[in-house]
Design a protein around this motif. Structure first.
Motif, short mmCIF file in Angstrom:
data_model
loop_
_atom_site.label_atom_id
_atom_site.label_comp_id
_atom_site.label_asym_id
_atom_site.label_seq_id
_atom_site.Cartn_x
_atom_site.Cartn_y
_atom_site.Cartn_z
N SER A 766 -7.30 2.84 -5.56
CA SER A 766 -7.24 3.44 -4.22
C SER A 766 -7.00 2.39 -3.14
O SER A 766 -6.25 2.61 -2.18
CB SER A 766 -8.55 4.18 -3.92
OG SER A 766 -8.73 5.22 -4.82
N VAL A 769 -3.45 1.42 -3.10
CA VAL A 769 -2.64 2.48 -2.46
C VAL A 769 -2.76 2.40 -0.93
O VAL A 769 -1.78 2.52 -0.21
CB VAL A 769 -3.07 3.87 -2.97
CG1 VAL A 769 -2.38 4.96 -2.17
CG2 VAL A 769 -2.76 4.00 -4.46
N GLU A 770 -3.97 2.17 -0.47
CA GLU A 770 -4.18 2.08 0.99
C GLU A 770 -3.44 0.89 1.57
O GLU A 770 -2.86 0.98 2.65
CB GLU A 770 -5.66 1.98 1.30
CG GLU A 770 -6.42 3.26 1.02
CD GLU A 770 -7.91 3.09 1.28
OE1 GLU A 770 -8.31 1.98 1.69
OE2 GLU A 770 -8.66 4.06 1.07
N LEU A 772 -0.79 -0.51 0.43
CA LEU A 772 0.64 -0.20 0.44
C LEU A 772 0.99 0.74 1.60
O LEU A 772 2.03 0.59 2.24
CB LEU A 772 1.04 0.44 -0.90
CG LEU A 772 1.03 -0.50 -2.12
CD1 LEU A 772 1.29 0.30 -3.39
CD2 LEU A 772 2.09 -1.59 -1.96
N GLU A 773 0.13 1.70 1.84
CA GLU A 773 0.39 2.65 2.95
C GLU A 773 0.37 1.92 4.28
O GLU A 773 1.21 2.18 5.15
CB GLU A 773 -0.65 3.77 2.94
CG GLU A 773 -0.48 4.75 1.79
CD GLU A 773 -1.59 5.79 1.78
OE1 GLU A 773 -2.56 5.64 2.56
OE2 GLU A 773 -1.48 6.77 1.01
N MET A 774 -0.61 1.00 4.50
CA MET A 774 -0.67 0.25 5.75
C MET A 774 0.57 -0.62 5.92
O MET A 774 1.13 -0.73 7.01
CB MET A 774 -1.92 -0.63 5.77
CG MET A 774 -3.21 0.17 5.89
SD MET A 774 -3.27 1.15 7.41
CE MET A 774 -3.25 -0.19 8.61
N GLN A 776 3.46 -0.03 4.66
CA GLN A 776 4.58 0.87 4.95
C GLN A 776 4.59 1.29 6.42
O GLN A 776 5.64 1.35 7.06
CB GLN A 776 4.50 2.10 4.05
CG GLN A 776 5.71 3.02 4.18
CD GLN A 776 5.60 4.22 3.24
OE1 GLN A 776 4.62 4.34 2.52
NE2 GLN A 776 6.62 5.03 3.24
N ILE A 777 3.41 1.53 6.94
CA ILE A 777 3.32 1.93 8.35
C ILE A 777 3.77 0.80 9.26
O ILE A 777 4.52 0.98 10.22
CB ILE A 777 1.88 2.35 8.69
CG1 ILE A 777 1.55 3.67 7.97
CG2 ILE A 777 1.69 2.53 10.19
CD1 ILE A 777 0.09 4.07 8.08
#
Length: 1008
Positions: A766, A769-770, A772-774, A776-777
């Motif tokens: 998790s 994943v977080e 990677l999301e940050m 990406q943002i």
């Protein structure tokens, strides 16, 4: 025969006025202390609506019988008014004041108008000023004044030396051989529409028609040099005052008549200026130059007294002496004119007086009754002792004497009573005797032979045939004052403190009293031949039709109203006296006589007029201390704190007899609210909407009413309207929707928490994943910034590059170029390239805008200089398009708004304006507006499409969620909207009325 009839009519006419002359009168004085604005009353007139109007030296006054309504704030140089003229019947009353201006009284309201050419007050003929002669009040008392009078066919011109008639149609003139001026006034007057000239030498009055003397009247009073003539052509009345006697002049049936009208006391002739007589209300209005207004009321009631010094004017029991006079217990005989003579009786009780079967007068002194013999003209008398009893009342019927007497209880101040029946003579041959525990007050024989006896606590009926006594009142105490049997055989009982009753079927029916409570103790009832009851009390005399009382008995919700006469009608006091064996008398000549605390009141009930109002006007209101006029609809606001509605009633009798009631919304079940004597109604706590106010006023003694209704409109507040309620309902439904949605989200959150427990087992995954999301943002933001930066750079350098390209192409297209043109083209390319170079240095500003989202710009700078910098950047490009840029920003305006962001916004807006404007002008204005700075850039270009304006307006309101149409509408304004969002400001885009577009920036004053 005709002459005889005319003489009879004349004698009758004079006799009628002699009767008026002999009447008593009362006087009311009004001045600056009680209603008038000034003490000089120049003229008096009555309009078609019934209101009395006065002119004074400080305004015009309207009088309605109760209040004076003063009008004195006219837009004139002076508020001094003199005489009235015009036609009251046509609702056109005029009075002149300033030169060239006139006050017109129309529909009860005076207003200033220009002079009416058809009704001049001054005419100029042969360089001579002639003043209108309309009344005895001269335009000017100065010698040498000339006058004119207009009639239907011609005009009279009066100078100190001539009296000339000029015909309107033929223009011919006739010179009359008469004396034109007397004491600086025209020696003529108008009565009944006819002109009369006073010949004082011959003691005659001559009638003048169309320049000819057509009749002559032997009227020495009018021609007397001691007489003063009062006349007013507008109201058509004429009077002559001579030695304090006022005579009235009337022109009737072709004859000018004069007759005595009234003797006026304490009248200074030189101060008297105007006279008006109101026929309907029998009131004489006297206007004085120094003492204000006197109202003389000619009375229908006459008070008779003994005018000798120290003589008593308090009367109780009286008896008719002959057809026109009464006698008192002490033998004094009074008629309408006062004391006639006295028989000099003993000093008998004032509360007892009667006659026996032979017409002898019976009086009482303690326990002795005296019989004064009628045959000896009441000089001989016989006394009879009554022992321990004191006679209260008696009558003779069926050959017997019925004697009511009282006897004091032993060792007590209270009394018992007896009714004794004697054969033929009192206190001889006793037949029957009845005893009463309380003091008796009155005895009356009723139709079936029974006797009614009233005491201070009960009413009894005695059946002499059955020898039984019946208590009518039962357990209720009732102090009986009088028992009256009327012509219709009804029996009425008056009491002390509890009003009056009708005796019916051995029961008492109480009648309602008046609003003031004066009828709680009526002394007696007198019935006239028209079926009216006259009821004296301790505070006024009341009148009502008997059939109205009987109607109430049949229908208890029927409202009774009594007509009241008070001192204003001619009494010296309002307090009448009762408590005697007889409290009122009827004389053979038709007069009624009532004893009072100050004199005997004589009146003929068939000639006394009851005045009822005929009109009421609801046209005025005081709204928050400001007068407001209206017709049938009154517009108010819920913010109005105090609203008083006036009910104007022209009524000149006793104001107690005006009965006005009001009801809101005209509900049939609603209660009528009485209006006070001030005749105004206070509105309070009215809700918004349309209300109907119904007013009724008593109009006759048959209890008939006149009605008027007005509409009151109170607009609602916005939150009271239907649309607001509908919107509120929608909002509530939306809130309900949100609450449901929140509940759903709440459960979703719970589910998420459960899922989080599962995610804990895969924490490492998790976390990856977080991260990677940050990442990406962040990348997305950087890409977005780069896109915006590239778009901005592209957008901002396109215009100068395009200009350089076009200029270069222009140079290539010309085969032969002059030196001047070559210099011009190179200079343009140089300046544009230099400007482009300078612009590229500001690219860092664009990047800083996005990196520094909210810059703390604390330094003040000149708004004008910022705009000027951008203006210089675009001046050359604009000039090439034959367009002028004007910087009209206030040079003293200093701002603290983020300079970087504001510079980009202005740059983009000016760029757009230059791009789409040819042969025009671009105007930039800026101003300070409290909370914001207003910047407007207006051009005269092709103008923005309405769809684009609508799109950007909608985008500004929802910039976070709205889909961006970059390809369709470009990047410039999108960027501006985002920058304005940073500044918490907004833009208003609109098309100009002529051509072009205006961009108005409303920039919030705060540090950004």
């Amino acid at each position: 025969m005709i002459g005889l009839c005319r003489n009879i009519l004349t004698v009758g006419f004079l006799f009628a006025f002699l009767l008026i002359y002999s009447q008593q009168y009362t006087v009311q004085l009004f001045n600056t202390d009680n209603g008038l604005p000034q003490n000089s009353v120049k003229d008096i007139i009555k309009d078609k609506y019934g209101f009395i109007w006065l002119t004074t030296e400080n305004g015009i006054v309207r009088y309605d019988g109760l209040n004076f309504l003063v009008h004195k704030n006219f837009p004139l140089n002076s508020q001094r008014f003199t005489y009235f003229y015009g036609d009251p019947g046509k609702d056109s009353i005029l009075t002149a004041v300033d030169y060239g201006k006139t006050v017109l009284i129309h529909k009860k309201v005076p207003r200033v108008i220009r002079n009416i050419k058809s009704s001049p007050t001054i005419i100029i003929k042969n360089n001579i000023n002639y003043y209108l002669c309309i009344s005895n009040y001269s335009y000017s008392p100065s010698p040498g004044v000339c006058f004119f009078m207009d009639f239907k066919k011609g005009r009279y011109l009066i100078t100190p030396n001539s009296f000339v008639y000029e015909d309107f149609s033929s223009k011919s003139q006739v010179v009359l051989d008469v004396k034109p001026i007397y004491k600086n006034d025209a020696n003529a007057f108008v009565v009944g529409g006819c002109l009369f000239h006073v010949d004082r030498d011959a003691k005659k009055v001559r009638k003048i028609e169309e320049g000819r003397i057509t009749a002559s009247y032997d009227l020495p009073i009018v021609a007397d040099i001691r007489s003063k003539i009062f006349w007013n052509r507008t109201n058509g009345q004429g009077f002559v005052l001579n030695n304090n006697i006022l005579y009235r002049c009337i022109y009737i049936n072709g004859v000018l008549k004069i007759s005595k009208f009234i003797q006026l006391d304490n009248i200074i002739e030189s101060n008297l200026m105007s006279i008006y007589y109101d026929e309907k209300y029998k009131k004489l209005y006297l206007g004085s130059s120094t003492e204000g207004l006197k109202i003389v009321s000619l009375n229908d009631f006459v008070v008779s007294r003994n005018k000798a010094p120290k003589s008593s004017s308090i009367f109780y029991a009286v008896q008719p002496y002959n057809d026109s006079s009464v006698i008192t217990p002490v033998g004094e005989i009074y008629d309408r004119n006062g004391l006639v003579k006295s028989k000099n009786f003993e000093k008998n009780s004032s509360y007892f007086l009667n006659r026996d079967q032979y017409g002898n007068i019976v009086t009482r002194k303690e326990q002795t009754i005296f019989f004064y013999n009628r045959k000896s003209d009441f000089t001989n008398f016989q006394g009879i002792s009554t022992g321990e009893e004191t006679v209260k009342d008696f009558f003779f019927a069926n050959g017997k004497y019925y004697v009511l007497a009282v006897k004091q209880k032993k060792e007590n101040t209270e009394f018992t009573g007896t009714l004794s029946i004697y054969e033929d003579w009192p206190y001889k041959s006793l037949k029957k005797k009845y005893f009463f525990a309380n003091e008796p007050t009155k005895i009356t024989l009723i139709d079936n032979g029974d006797v009614l006896v009233g005491t201070i606590k009960e009413l009894f009926k005695i059946s002499t045939s059955l020898n039984k006594i019946y208590n009518i009142t039962g357990k209720n105490e009732l102090s009986v004052r009088d028992i009256v049997c009327t012509a219709d055989r009804n029996v009425w009982i008056t009491t002390l403190g509890k009003g009056f009753y009708l005796l019916k079927n051995n029961g008492l029916i109480k009648l309602p009293g008046d609003s003031e409570g004066n009828l709680l103790s009526p002394h007696t009832l007198l019935e006239d031949h028209k079926g009216y009851f006259w009821i004296p009390t301790n505070n006024g005399l009341y009148k009502i039709r008997e059939n109205m009382l009987l109607k109430y008995i049949q229908k208890r919700n029927f409202k009774l109203t009594y007509y009241r006469y008070s001192k204003e009608a001619g009494f010296i006091t309002n307090e009448f006296n009762g408590g005697s064996n007889i409290n009122g008398n009827k004389l053979q000549n038709g007069d009624f006589v009532l004893p009072s605390l100050n004199g005997l009141v004589f009146f003929n009930p068939l000639k006394v007029v009851s005045y009822y109002p005929t009109d009421m006007y609801i046209e005025r209101a005081i709204v928050d201390d400001k007068e407001k006029a209206f017709e049938s609809t009154l517009m108010l606001s819920q913010e109005n704190r105090r609203v008083e509605i006036f009910i104007d009633v022209p009524y000149y009798a006793n104001p107690d007899n005006i009965v006005i009631e009001i009801r809101l919304n005209d509900e049939n079940t609603g209660k009528w609210i009485p209006i006070g004597k001030d005749r105004k109604f206070l509105l309070s706590n009215l809700s918004c909407g349309t209300h109907f106010l119904t007013v009724r006023m008593l109009a006759s003694d048959q209890q008939e009413y006149m009605f008027k209704k007005i509409k009151i409109i109170i607009p609602p507040f916005f939150y009271q309207t239907l649309w607001f309620k509908l919107i509120s309902g929608v909002v509530l439904l939306f809130l309900l929707y949100l609450s449901v949605k929140w509940r759903i989200n709440f459960h979703k959150k719970k589910n998420s928490e459960l899922e989080a427990v599962i995610r804990l087992r895969t924490k490492a995954l998790s976390q990856t994943v977080e991260d990677l999301e940050m990442t990406q943002i962040k990348l997305g933001r950087e890409i977005e910034q780069q896109k915006k930066l590239i778009g901005t750079i592209t957008h901002d350098i396109t215009t100068p590059l395009k200009f350089i390209a076009l200029t270069s192409k222009e140079a290539l297209d010309y085969k032969e170029i002059s030196l001047h043109r070559t210099e011009k083209i190179l200079n343009s390319i140089y300046k544009s390239s230099n400007q482009l170079y300078n612009f590229t240095k500001t690219l860092k500003e664009y990047a800083d805008i996005y990196n520094e989202y909210r810059t703390d710009e604390t330094e003040l700078y000149s708004f004008y200089d910022l705009v000027q910098e951008k203006k210089v950047l675009f001046d050359e490009i604009a000039a090439n398009h034959n367009t002028t840029i004007v910087n009209s920003v206030d040079k003293e305006l200093m701002v603290q708004i983020s300079k970087n962001i504001l510079a980009v916004i202005i740059h983009n807006l000016m760029d757009n304006a230059v791009k789409y404007t040819r042969n025009g002008i671009i105007t930039i204005t800026g101003s300070d507006d409290k909370e914001a700075v207003i910047l407007e850039i207006a051009d005269t270009g092709i103008g923005m499409d309405e769809h684009k304006i609508e799109y950007y307006t909608r985008l500004q309101e929802n910039i976070e969620n709205e889909k961006l149409l970059l390809q369709k509408y470009g990047m410039g304004l999108h960027l501006i909207l985002q920058l304005l969002q940073m500044l918490e400001s907004k833009i208003i885009i609109k098309r100009n009325k002529t051509k072009g577009t205006s961009f108005q920036l409303i920039l919030k004053k705060s540090k950004k």
